[in-house]
Design a protein around this motif. Sequence first.
Motif, PDB file in Angstrom:
ATOM      1  N   ILE A 272       0.834  -1.205   0.000  1.00 45.15           N
ATOM      2  CA  ILE A 272       0.000   0.000   0.000  1.00 45.15           C
ATOM      3  C   ILE A 272       0.869   1.256   0.000  1.00 45.15           C
ATOM      4  O   ILE A 272       0.612   2.205  -0.754  1.00 45.15           O
ATOM      5  CB  ILE A 272      -0.952   0.012   1.212  1.00 45.15           C
ATOM      6  CG1 ILE A 272      -1.913  -1.187   1.153  1.00 45.15           C
ATOM      7  CG2 ILE A 272      -1.739   1.318   1.254  1.00 45.15           C
ATOM      8  CD1 ILE A 272      -2.780  -1.237  -0.080  1.00 45.15           C
ATOM      9  N   LEU A 273       1.902   1.269   0.832  1.00 43.21           N
ATOM     10  CA  LEU A 273       2.774   2.448   0.880  1.00 43.21           C
ATOM     11  C   LEU A 273       3.542   2.626  -0.425  1.00 43.21           C
ATOM     12  O   LEU A 273       3.760   3.757  -0.882  1.00 43.21           O
ATOM     13  CB  LEU A 273       3.750   2.334   2.057  1.00 43.21           C
ATOM     14  CG  LEU A 273       3.119   2.408   3.454  1.00 43.21           C
ATOM     15  CD1 LEU A 273       4.203   2.364   4.526  1.00 43.21           C
ATOM     16  CD2 LEU A 273       2.271   3.666   3.609  1.00 43.21           C
ATOM     17  N   LEU A 274       3.931   1.517  -1.047  1.00 41.55           N
ATOM     18  CA  LEU A 274       4.623   1.595  -2.335  1.00 41.55           C
ATOM     19  C   LEU A 274       3.699   2.179  -3.394  1.00 41.55           C
ATOM     20  O   LEU A 274       4.094   3.080  -4.162  1.00 41.55           O
ATOM     21  CB  LEU A 274       5.112   0.210  -2.754  1.00 41.55           C
ATOM     22  CG  LEU A 274       5.736   0.100  -4.148  1.00 41.55           C
ATOM     23  CD1 LEU A 274       6.974   0.977  -4.254  1.00 41.55           C
ATOM     24  CD2 LEU A 274       6.067  -1.353  -4.477  1.00 41.55           C
ATOM     25  N   ALA A 275       2.462   1.686  -3.453  1.00 45.50           N
ATOM     26  CA  ALA A 275       1.507   2.187  -4.445  1.00 45.50           C
ATOM     27  C   ALA A 275       1.209   3.673  -4.222  1.00 45.50           C
ATOM     28  O   ALA A 275       1.140   4.450  -5.184  1.00 45.50           O
ATOM     29  CB  ALA A 275       0.215   1.371  -4.380  1.00 45.50           C
ATOM     30  N   GLU A 276       1.053   4.075  -2.966  1.00 46.91           N
ATOM     31  CA  GLU A 276       0.770   5.475  -2.670  1.00 46.91           C
ATOM     32  C   GLU A 276       1.960   6.373  -2.997  1.00 46.91           C
ATOM     33  O   GLU A 276       1.809   7.482  -3.492  1.00 46.91           O
ATOM     34  CB  GLU A 276       0.392   5.634  -1.197  1.00 46.91           C
ATOM     35  CG  GLU A 276      -1.023   5.213  -0.877  1.00 46.91           C
ATOM     36  CD  GLU A 276      -2.057   6.036  -1.622  1.00 46.91           C
ATOM     37  OE1 GLU A 276      -2.060   7.271  -1.464  1.00 46.91           O
ATOM     38  OE2 GLU A 276      -2.848   5.451  -2.371  1.00 46.91           O
ATOM     39  N   THR A 277       3.171   5.887  -2.710  1.00 47.50           N
ATOM     40  CA  THR A 277       4.377   6.669  -3.009  1.00 47.50           C
ATOM     41  C   THR A 277       4.517   6.893  -4.506  1.00 47.50           C
ATOM     42  O   THR A 277       4.811   8.005  -4.964  1.00 47.50           O
ATOM     43  CB  THR A 277       5.630   5.948  -2.469  1.00 47.50           C
ATOM     44  OG1 THR A 277       5.501   5.775  -1.055  1.00 47.50           O
ATOM     45  CG2 THR A 277       6.890   6.758  -2.768  1.00 47.50           C
TER      46      THR A 277
END
Length: 339
Positions: A272-277
């Motif tokens: 999730i953090l990778l996709a948001e970044t």
Amino acid sequence: MMGRGRLAAWGLGLAALAALPFVYRDPYHLHILVLILIWSFAYTSWSMMGRFGLVSLGHGGFMGIGAYVTALLWNHLGLSPWIGIPISMAAAGALALIVGYPCFRFRITGHYFVLVTLALSGIVLQVITATRDYTGGSLGYTPNRTSGNKLLALQFDDKTTWYLIALAVWLFGIVVWHWVDRSMARYALEAISEDEDAAAAAGVDVTAEKLKITLLSALMTALAGAIYCQYQMFITPDTVSGIAVSLQMVFAAIVGGLFVSLGPTVGAIITILLAETLRIGFGTQAVGWDNLVYGVLLVLFIIFLPKGILGSLLDRLKPQRKVPRAHEQEAVQVVRPGA
């Protein structure tokens, strides 16, 4: 004492998580946490099978069924999600049994089983896309907003409410994971993953055990899809179904730690953090980049950290037993009473 300490740690952690939305109310960060919890539950559902060597790439199909069936029943028949979600779970479970029984009955295992489930995921994606008159096709689908009872429609505008729902669903997944881990089914499935013939010779019903864990995994994945649909209020074939979603589940579970209950949660935090970044940093230019990064990281983790981040970390934290050297063993003498 170790058991009590672990229970105390879990209790404190859950209390902190439950109190979080009442202390910190930033909508965006709560939104990210809700997504992490929902996807953690989906990844945990996949790991139910994956940890026993049943690598499935069809779970994107189960999640898509959970999401779309729930939304279609609400829009076209007016059935509340409280009724639609069990129906969607039953549909996903029926499909899992239809596909799983012949595979397990005729010993379709290994990469052949992976290919069968891959085809299943692709078929569900194509059906959703082709029936655009009902599902919206590749343009996506939106459940109708209610003007009445929001509880009956399972539609809430408050992020805090959705956070608590997602937390409860996530906790349910962890409880089921531990229930399987401590049941006799775990030993039967571990024996099957090692040697099916030996397990069958020992009295294990190989087909039945595989079907049970597959059914449980499919039901939970469909529930994850339905909850995701109700929260986002907009779904597309690419976000809740298809091969990409299945591969995302595999990546997250393996990277976080396939054999640890919180491993899929660690994987969800990363995905999730990778996709948001990527979304914030590059916008529409980064569409599809997350799948590329998933693939590269998956290869690296399989080679260098096969137990995943959390699994490897727990191994390092375990106290190492000192093995006496040969000359030390010879020096140890056991003196019996009266000798």
